[in-house]
Design an enzyme around this catalytic site. Sequence first.
Site, PDB file in Angstrom:
ATOM      1  N   ASP A 127       3.120  -5.926   8.966  1.00 19.99           N
ATOM      2  CA  ASP A 127       3.090  -7.386   8.841  1.00 19.99           C
ATOM      3  C   ASP A 127       3.761  -7.915   7.577  1.00 19.99           C
ATOM      4  O   ASP A 127       4.081  -9.096   7.486  1.00 19.99           O
ATOM      5  CB  ASP A 127       1.633  -7.888   8.875  1.00 19.99           C
ATOM      6  CG  ASP A 127       0.779  -7.338   7.730  1.00 19.99           C
ATOM      7  OD1 ASP A 127       1.289  -6.550   6.912  1.00 19.99           O
ATOM      8  OD2 ASP A 127      -0.414  -7.688   7.660  1.00 19.99           O
ATOM      9  N   HIS A 128       4.024  -7.071   6.585  1.00 20.43           N
ATOM     10  CA  HIS A 128       4.489  -7.548   5.284  1.00 20.43           C
ATOM     11  C   HIS A 128       6.010  -7.559   5.115  1.00 20.43           C
ATOM     12  O   HIS A 128       6.515  -8.230   4.216  1.00 20.43           O
ATOM     13  CB  HIS A 128       3.890  -6.686   4.169  1.00 20.43           C
ATOM     14  CG  HIS A 128       2.574  -7.176   3.654  1.00 20.43           C
ATOM     15  ND1 HIS A 128       1.481  -7.370   4.471  1.00 20.43           N
ATOM     16  CD2 HIS A 128       2.169  -7.520   2.402  1.00 20.43           C
ATOM     17  CE1 HIS A 128       0.462  -7.797   3.744  1.00 20.43           C
ATOM     18  NE2 HIS A 128       0.858  -7.903   2.494  1.00 20.43           N
ATOM     19  N   ASP A 192      -5.507  -4.076   1.274  1.00 18.28           N
ATOM     20  CA  ASP A 192      -5.019  -5.436   1.071  1.00 18.28           C
ATOM     21  C   ASP A 192      -6.191  -6.254   0.553  1.00 18.28           C
ATOM     22  O   ASP A 192      -7.326  -6.102   1.029  1.00 18.28           O
ATOM     23  CB  ASP A 192      -4.486  -6.030   2.372  1.00 18.28           C
ATOM     24  CG  ASP A 192      -3.774  -7.359   2.133  1.00 18.28           C
ATOM     25  OD1 ASP A 192      -2.535  -7.357   2.046  1.00 18.28           O
ATOM     26  OD2 ASP A 192      -4.463  -8.390   2.022  1.00 18.28           O
ATOM     27  N   ARG A 474      -3.346 -18.087  -1.639  1.00 19.31           N
ATOM     28  CA  ARG A 474      -2.957 -17.741  -3.004  1.00 19.31           C
ATOM     29  C   ARG A 474      -1.720 -18.546  -3.375  1.00 19.31           C
ATOM     30  O   ARG A 474      -0.804 -18.681  -2.580  1.00 19.31           O
ATOM     31  CB  ARG A 474      -2.682 -16.239  -3.068  1.00 19.31           C
ATOM     32  CG  ARG A 474      -2.555 -15.645  -4.433  1.00 19.31           C
ATOM     33  CD  ARG A 474      -2.656 -14.125  -4.346  1.00 19.31           C
ATOM     34  NE  ARG A 474      -4.042 -13.696  -4.192  1.00 19.31           N
ATOM     35  CZ  ARG A 474      -4.407 -12.498  -3.763  1.00 19.31           C
ATOM     36  NH1 ARG A 474      -3.501 -11.616  -3.406  1.00 19.31           N
ATOM     37  NH2 ARG A 474      -5.692 -12.178  -3.678  1.00 19.31           N
ATOM     38  N   SER A 669      -3.481  -9.511  -5.554  1.00 21.12           N
ATOM     39  CA  SER A 669      -3.282  -8.519  -4.496  1.00 21.12           C
ATOM     40  C   SER A 669      -3.779  -7.143  -4.915  1.00 21.12           C
ATOM     41  O   SER A 669      -3.830  -6.802  -6.089  1.00 21.12           O
ATOM     42  CB  SER A 669      -1.801  -8.428  -4.135  1.00 21.12           C
ATOM     43  OG  SER A 669      -1.328  -9.644  -3.614  1.00 21.12           O
ATOM     44  N   ARG A 671      -2.319  -4.372  -4.550  1.00 20.41           N
ATOM     45  CA  ARG A 671      -1.206  -3.424  -4.658  1.00 20.41           C
ATOM     46  C   ARG A 671      -1.394  -2.413  -5.785  1.00 20.41           C
ATOM     47  O   ARG A 671      -1.416  -2.749  -6.961  1.00 20.41           O
ATOM     48  CB  ARG A 671       0.123  -4.167  -4.796  1.00 20.41           C
ATOM     49  CG  ARG A 671       0.268  -4.996  -6.036  1.00 20.41           C
ATOM     50  CD  ARG A 671       1.458  -5.933  -5.938  1.00 20.41           C
ATOM     51  NE  ARG A 671       1.235  -6.962  -4.940  1.00 20.41           N
ATOM     52  CZ  ARG A 671       1.875  -8.138  -4.924  1.00 20.41           C
ATOM     53  NH1 ARG A 671       2.762  -8.422  -5.838  1.00 20.41           N
ATOM     54  NH2 ARG A 671       1.615  -9.027  -3.988  1.00 20.41           N
TER      55      ARG A 671
END
EC number: 4.2.1.3
Length: 780
Positions: A127-128, A192, A474, A669, A671
């Site tokens: 999806d990213h 995520d 965000r 995020s 990440r």
Amino acid sequence: MAPYSLLVTRLQKALGVRQYHVASVLCQRAKVAMSHFEPNDYIRYDLLEKNIDIVRKRLNRPLTLSEKLVYGHLDDPANQEIERGKTYLRLRPDRVAMQDATAQMAMLQFISSGLPKVAVPSTIHCDHLIEAQVGGEKDLRRAKDINQEVYNFLATAGAKYGVGFWRPGSGIIHQIILENYAYPGALLIGTDSHTPNGGGLGAICIGVGGADAVDVMAGIPWELKCPKVIGVKLTGSLSGWTSPKDVILKVAGILTVKGGTGAIVEYHGPGVESISCTGMATICNMGAEIGATTSVFPYNHRMKTYLNKTGRAEIAKLAEEFKDHLVPDPGCQYDQLIEINLNELKPLINGPFTPDLAHSVAEVGAVAEKEGWPVDIRVGLIGSCTNSSYEDMGRSAAVAKQALAHGLKCKSQFTITPGSEQIRATIERDGYAQVLRDVGGIVLANACGPCIGQWDRKDIKKGEKNTIVTSYNRNFTGRNDANPETHAFVTSPEIVTALAIAGTLKFNPETDFLTGKDGKKFKLEAPNADELPHTNFDPGQDTYQHPPKDGSGQRVDVSPTSQRLQLLEPFEKWDGKDLEDLQILIKVKGKCTTDHISAAGPWLKFRGHLDNISNNLLIGAINIENGKANSVRNAVTQEFGPVPDTARYYKKHGIQWVVIGDENYGEGSSREHAALEPRHLGGRAIITKSFARIHETNLKKQGLLPLTFADPADYNKIHPVDKLTIQGLKDFAPGKPLTCIIKHPNGSQETILLNHTFNEGQIEWFRAGSALNRMKELQQ
């Protein structure tokens, strides 16, 4: 290589893994599958009930809902030390979910572990990596072409290691989880930060870094600091223009971006009944913006309806049987209690540049004029993992229909992002998508798109001051379009639609009038739409790849010359010495999110290549020495240059370095690249006033030292030209501060104390060089 069963048995013995997956099939009282895709993995309400009973007797007090669900997944409920905000819990999540940007590094780490198959149900969601340009179908085709190497890696790795694969175009990970995998009482971790979306279905869904996911996929108990519990009591009911989004916008305004750190936000009270299941998911999703571990709602009839409509009637029936365990105990106590009367709640819009700056829609125009923010809206964007439900699209279409009836279209550009292929197909079938096109909208691909910076924006130049309004979660500086002068505001989809029609922040749909094509004034009525479609959802195209029963013959290729993927090399072990004469790479001024540490947007294409993506290290952070981004002094040459280049220079010359940060360092995020990159380029410690939860854990997992000033005022004692020595590592122990000697260029020194939150197991991660290294040690 040893057989899978032998490897797993060895690892389980070494790590104290409790073998219960086979037992779950044998002793299951009511065999109901967790999902249609995994018919042989069953919901374990019987085990949840047993564990809750053990813990309740031990603690001898009523339990909150989040305590029931978290403690109900304890690895050893009879002996686990439990103290909110202090002890570390060892937990057994039910499943793992990974989006494609983070799944690359997670799967690379899993490959490095040497294990042949995941131990719990796991999925990958593409999806990213889909960039929004012109519209859904063309953007999707382009993404499949550009990212073919990465998608092939994820698909083949999923097939080899037993991980389900949702192809590009399937939709956003959190919407897919809500539609297919989340269920009341589940414990799910996802790579995520907006994984808490599943709390809308009464699940404990927690965002983590990829290394945490690897632990769970390897069958190792997952560690989480025992969360505090913030209660939010809702009274009254939503009506008119007020939406579920306004609940979390209000909470964000109260708690700020760090007010939920270390806590689960638990919603309860009579007001819950007025919120749809997907509305509850919206609220939980954006709980990530207040730093909360996760958010959750108690099981109710809205969840039952949603489960039935999404083809999971058996789960709803089983949840009804165990519903006493899916709601809080009467008389339970919260660490903090907030009360919100939904009857008094007004539509809100938060921003710019931070999701906790709350304004009423009625007042934001005046505030914008006073602050010098642009009031003309360039683009309105609806959808995202936060607000792309059938109800969201229906309420937005209801607003658009009124404008069209008076001959109006959007004055601002307008985009629509469906959350899943199921939502896209259903809103196409039921006419919502066409209404939104007719009012001037462009329907984008079923993906994250502009919400995460995947937006090839053409209507402005970088540096041009402008305003956008979104239904996203965000809105940090440069988050959506990489333009630091874009003032992004977050609100509900229906308010975005109304503001895009009016074209200005000065419009309040509750009170203000629009002028129709015929010159007559009219006022928009509050939108009303169905919570769920009257008929069944249209599933759309089949985009799921089942992993084969035996993937051992599957080949996963990573080319040594690839610029997108890179196999991982182990980080070096700790040498047993204190860290002497650490150079300060950068002393960060103010907010430093994971977007600042490891930017997204165009950098997403390097998420599987650690060396390449390390070229974005801290390029968004503001250097306190000169007030600039991506400009730091090289202590050897005395020249200013980019942060990554300076870090590489230090690494080449054997100079270890440290970062000094401010409050809530690493918010945003999940990440883990924001932890992998400093480790890869020679960093040894990050010293701040405070950390965001996920980032602090990610740093520990990669063998870095996340440390906090015992006295936050000591932040002011350190200057970018100083050198630091961290002492006490030979006696590194939980709760024991480390000593830091600040060496000034004039020869003077100061000594300060640094706190940490390492437990015994996490200290072993540091000694081994990383959590992955430690896992390998225990396998041998």
